[in-house]
Scaffold this motif. Structure first.
Motif, mmCIF file in Angstrom:
data_model
loop_
_atom_site.group_PDB
_atom_site.id
_atom_site.type_symbol
_atom_site.label_atom_id
_atom_site.label_comp_id
_atom_site.label_asym_id
_atom_site.label_seq_id
_atom_site.Cartn_x
_atom_site.Cartn_y
_atom_site.Cartn_z
ATOM 1 N N GLY A 1 0.852 -1.191 0.000
ATOM 2 C CA GLY A 1 0.000 0.000 0.000
ATOM 3 C C GLY A 1 0.877 1.226 0.000
ATOM 4 N N THR A 2 0.531 2.205 -0.821
ATOM 5 C CA THR A 2 1.354 3.401 -0.881
ATOM 6 C C THR A 2 0.501 4.614 -1.237
ATOM 7 O OG1 THR A 2 3.477 4.231 -1.700
ATOM 8 C CG2 THR A 2 2.002 3.276 -3.349
ATOM 9 N N ASN A 3 1.134 5.768 -1.280
ATOM 10 C CA ASN A 3 0.468 6.984 -1.752
ATOM 11 C C ASN A 3 1.378 7.533 -2.835
ATOM 12 O OD1 ASN A 3 0.387 10.252 -1.216
ATOM 13 N ND2 ASN A 3 -1.588 9.269 -1.322
ATOM 14 N N ALA B 1 2.255 9.857 -4.886
ATOM 15 C CA ALA B 1 2.500 11.225 -5.348
ATOM 16 C C ALA B 1 3.712 11.745 -4.596
ATOM 17 C CB ALA B 1 1.280 12.098 -5.087
ATOM 18 N N PHE B 2 4.744 10.912 -4.564
ATOM 19 C CA PHE B 2 5.894 11.152 -3.699
ATOM 20 C C PHE B 2 7.187 10.758 -4.419
ATOM 21 C CE2 PHE B 2 8.204 10.247 0.396
ATOM 22 C CZ PHE B 2 7.888 11.403 1.077
ATOM 23 N N PRO B 3 7.524 11.482 -5.502
ATOM 24 C CA PRO B 3 8.743 11.135 -6.235
ATOM 25 C C PRO B 3 10.002 11.448 -5.418
ATOM 26 C CG PRO B 3 7.831 13.218 -7.046
ATOM 27 C CD PRO B 3 6.851 12.665 -6.040
ATOM 28 N N GLY C 1 -4.893 6.879 0.248
ATOM 29 C CA GLY C 1 -4.545 8.070 1.014
ATOM 30 C C GLY C 1 -3.439 7.726 1.998
ATOM 31 N N PHE C 2 -2.473 8.614 2.184
ATOM 32 C CA PHE C 2 -1.351 8.296 3.085
ATOM 33 C C PHE C 2 -1.857 7.932 4.477
ATOM 34 C CE2 PHE C 2 2.072 9.278 6.053
ATOM 35 C CZ PHE C 2 3.068 8.466 5.540
ATOM 36 N N GLY C 3 -2.888 8.646 4.926
ATOM 37 C CA GLY C 3 -3.429 8.423 6.267
ATOM 38 C C GLY C 3 -4.137 7.089 6.434
ATOM 39 N N GLY D 1 7.768 5.860 1.682
ATOM 40 C CA GLY D 1 8.725 6.791 2.285
ATOM 41 C C GLY D 1 8.266 7.075 3.701
ATOM 42 N N MET D 2 7.827 6.020 4.382
ATOM 43 C CA MET D 2 7.174 6.209 5.675
ATOM 44 C C MET D 2 8.173 6.287 6.824
ATOM 45 S SD MET D 2 4.130 4.069 7.391
ATOM 46 C CE MET D 2 2.900 4.489 6.179
ATOM 47 N N THR D 3 8.017 7.333 7.610
ATOM 48 C CA THR D 3 8.895 7.577 8.742
ATOM 49 C C THR D 3 8.492 6.717 9.941
ATOM 50 O OG1 THR D 3 9.114 9.850 8.010
ATOM 51 C CG2 THR D 3 9.694 9.396 10.306
ATOM 52 N N VAL E 1 0.787 21.221 4.121
ATOM 53 C CA VAL E 1 1.387 19.902 4.387
ATOM 54 C C VAL E 1 0.536 18.820 3.731
ATOM 55 C CG1 VAL E 1 2.384 20.557 6.629
ATOM 56 C CG2 VAL E 1 0.065 19.615 6.532
ATOM 57 N N GLN E 2 1.085 17.607 3.642
ATOM 58 C CA GLN E 2 0.259 16.473 3.238
ATOM 59 C C GLN E 2 -0.326 15.876 4.506
ATOM 60 O OE1 GLN E 2 2.133 13.028 1.392
ATOM 61 N NE2 GLN E 2 0.146 12.217 0.802
ATOM 62 N N GLU E 3 -1.648 15.639 4.500
ATOM 63 C CA GLU E 3 -2.325 15.187 5.713
ATOM 64 C C GLU E 3 -1.714 13.899 6.266
ATOM 65 O OE1 GLU E 3 -4.710 12.392 5.945
ATOM 66 O OE2 GLU E 3 -4.401 11.715 3.881
ATOM 67 N N SER E 4 -1.638 13.828 7.593
ATOM 68 C CA SER E 4 -1.168 12.660 8.347
ATOM 69 C C SER E 4 0.324 12.384 8.237
ATOM 70 C CB SER E 4 -1.904 11.381 7.951
ATOM 71 O OG SER E 4 -3.276 11.545 8.041
ATOM 72 N N THR E 5 1.066 13.201 7.506
ATOM 73 C CA THR E 5 2.511 12.969 7.421
ATOM 74 C C THR E 5 3.196 13.583 8.641
ATOM 75 O OG1 THR E 5 2.888 15.030 6.211
ATOM 76 C CG2 THR E 5 2.495 13.045 4.891
ATOM 77 N N THR E 6 4.461 13.254 8.802
ATOM 78 C CA THR E 6 5.196 13.816 9.933
ATOM 79 C C THR E 6 5.291 15.339 9.784
ATOM 80 O OG1 THR E 6 7.201 13.176 8.751
ATOM 81 C CG2 THR E 6 6.534 11.779 10.573
ATOM 82 N N ILE F 1 7.752 19.359 3.803
ATOM 83 C CA ILE F 1 7.679 18.027 3.189
ATOM 84 C C ILE F 1 9.071 17.398 3.150
ATOM 85 C CG2 ILE F 1 8.015 18.773 0.780
ATOM 86 C CD1 ILE F 1 5.473 16.858 0.241
ATOM 87 N N ASP F 2 9.128 16.098 2.853
ATOM 88 C CA ASP F 2 10.403 15.374 2.794
ATOM 89 C C ASP F 2 11.297 15.906 1.664
ATOM 90 O OD1 ASP F 2 8.142 13.907 3.885
ATOM 91 O OD2 ASP F 2 9.507 12.247 4.195
ATOM 92 N N ASN F 3 12.618 15.836 1.898
ATOM 93 C CA ASN F 3 13.569 16.497 0.980
ATOM 94 C C ASN F 3 13.592 15.986 -0.450
ATOM 95 O OD1 ASN F 3 14.719 14.154 2.091
ATOM 96 N ND2 ASN F 3 16.792 14.857 1.779
ATOM 97 N N VAL G 1 15.201 15.241 10.894
ATOM 98 C CA VAL G 1 15.810 14.120 10.179
ATOM 99 C C VAL G 1 15.143 12.830 10.652
ATOM 100 C CG1 VAL G 1 17.967 12.892 9.712
ATOM 101 C CG2 VAL G 1 17.988 15.377 9.971
ATOM 102 N N GLU G 2 14.738 11.971 9.700
ATOM 103 C CA GLU G 2 13.945 10.786 10.041
ATOM 104 C C GLU G 2 14.409 9.536 9.298
ATOM 105 O OE1 GLU G 2 10.247 12.271 8.284
ATOM 106 O OE2 GLU G 2 9.769 13.108 10.240
ATOM 107 N N ASP G 3 13.921 8.378 9.769
ATOM 108 C CA ASP G 3 14.235 7.101 9.117
ATOM 109 C C ASP G 3 13.008 6.547 8.415
ATOM 110 O OD1 ASP G 3 16.889 6.888 10.019
ATOM 111 O OD2 ASP G 3 16.167 6.263 12.000
HETATM 112 N N1 ARG Z 1 7.958 10.640 5.630
HETATM 113 C C1 ARG Z 1 6.692 11.246 5.850
HETATM 114 C C2 ARG Z 1 5.879 10.418 6.808
HETATM 115 O O1 ARG Z 1 6.133 9.261 7.005
HETATM 116 C C3 ARG Z 1 5.919 11.503 4.587
HETATM 117 C C4 ARG Z 1 5.684 10.315 3.720
HETATM 118 C C5 ARG Z 1 4.694 10.585 2.610
HETATM 119 N N2 ARG Z 1 4.709 9.501 1.691
HETATM 120 C C6 ARG Z 1 3.960 9.415 0.559
HETATM 121 N N3 ARG Z 1 4.123 8.392 -0.210
HETATM 122 N N4 ARG Z 1 3.103 10.322 0.267
HETATM 123 O O2 ARG Z 1 4.937 10.888 7.382
#
Ligand code: ARG
Length: 226
Positions: free
Chosen positions: A34-36, A38-40, A75-77, A94-96, A139-144, A186-188, A210-212
């Motif tokens: 499962g992914t979202n 829109a995150f190149p 949806g990311f959330g 790209g989940m933290t 921001v993108q909802e529910s992201t860090t 948003i993420d770098n 900075v996150e993993d």
């Molecule tokens: N790293 C951030 C987080 O985990 C943002 C990840 C957003 N990922 C995505 N595919 N839209 O909250």
């Protein structure tokens, strides 16, 4: 043909049929990510196909397990809940890794570092993180990025009332180009891709956090975690 040969042939045929059945079964088994998308460069669309770093890693995992990879865009959330409920086998976006998420799912070992950065317009008067106080932040909802920015100033955030949440990072960036928000957190790596794709935007030099990144897996599914 003597009896011995006949028996041998029969055994061989039986073995072949069995092989085919188990082989077929294996092929039918899927691994759902499962992914979202829109995150190149981690996940994005190329035509109607989801590609990117996460999609490529997932394909290797599926190959190793002898399963067929299926990618579901959501949806990311919703990703953590979908993992928890077993609707998908793994969340890869790209989940933290954070404490709250760890209460609901397990995370694999981390495979990348993410840095929260700030995108502004080139002619913006925002030069540092402190300048964000009292500004409208996308921001993108529910992201860090959402979680940090929405926290109270006492907790290092900018207050929920100053945060605009969007379904996708791309939508937050569009709002910035249209002057609906003053900055996007948003993420770098996606930030770099968005700045490249849109004229007149830049990333502040100060890093916000900075996150993993890791793969979210259902707590019960220790086999996949291994
Ligand atoms: N790293 C951030 C987080 O985990 C943002 C990840 C957003 N990922 C995505 N595919 N839209 O909250």
């Amino acid at each position: 043909m003597n009896t011995c040969k006949k028996v041998l042939l029969l055994l061989l045929a039986a073995a072949l049929i069995l092989c085919c059945f188990t082989g077929c079964k294996k092929e039918a088994k899927t691994l759902t990510m499962g992914t979202n998308a829109a995150f190149p460069p981690y996940e994005y669309y190329e035509g109607d196909k989801i590609v990117g770093i996460d999609a490529e890693i997932a394909a290797e995992i599926a190959k190793k397990l002898g399963r067929t990879l299926v990618i579901e865009d959501m949806g990311f959330g919703s990703i953590i809940t979908a993992v928890q409920g077993g609707k998908i086998d793994m969340g890869m976006a790209g989940m933290t890794v954070n404490e709250t998420r760890l209460q609901s799912v397990n995370f694999s070992t981390t495979y990348a570092t993410g840095i929260q950065v700030v995108i502004v317009k080139e002619d913006s008067d925002i030069e540092t993180i402190d300048d964000l106080m009292g500004k409208k932040i996308g921001v993108q909802e529910s992201t860090t990025g959402d979680i940090y920015a929405s926290a109270t100033p006492e907790d290092g955030g900018f207050g929920e009332e100053n945060v605009e949440r969007y379904n996708k990072g791309t939508e937050a960036v569009l709002a910035l180009t249209q002057g609906k928000v003053d900055a996007v957190i948003i993420d770098n790596e996606p930030a770099k891709a968005f700045v490249k794709a849109n004229e007149g935007l830049m990333i502040l030099e100060t890093e916000y956090a900075v996150e993993d990144y890791a793969i979210a897996i259902r707590k019960e599914n220790t086999e996949l975690l291994q």
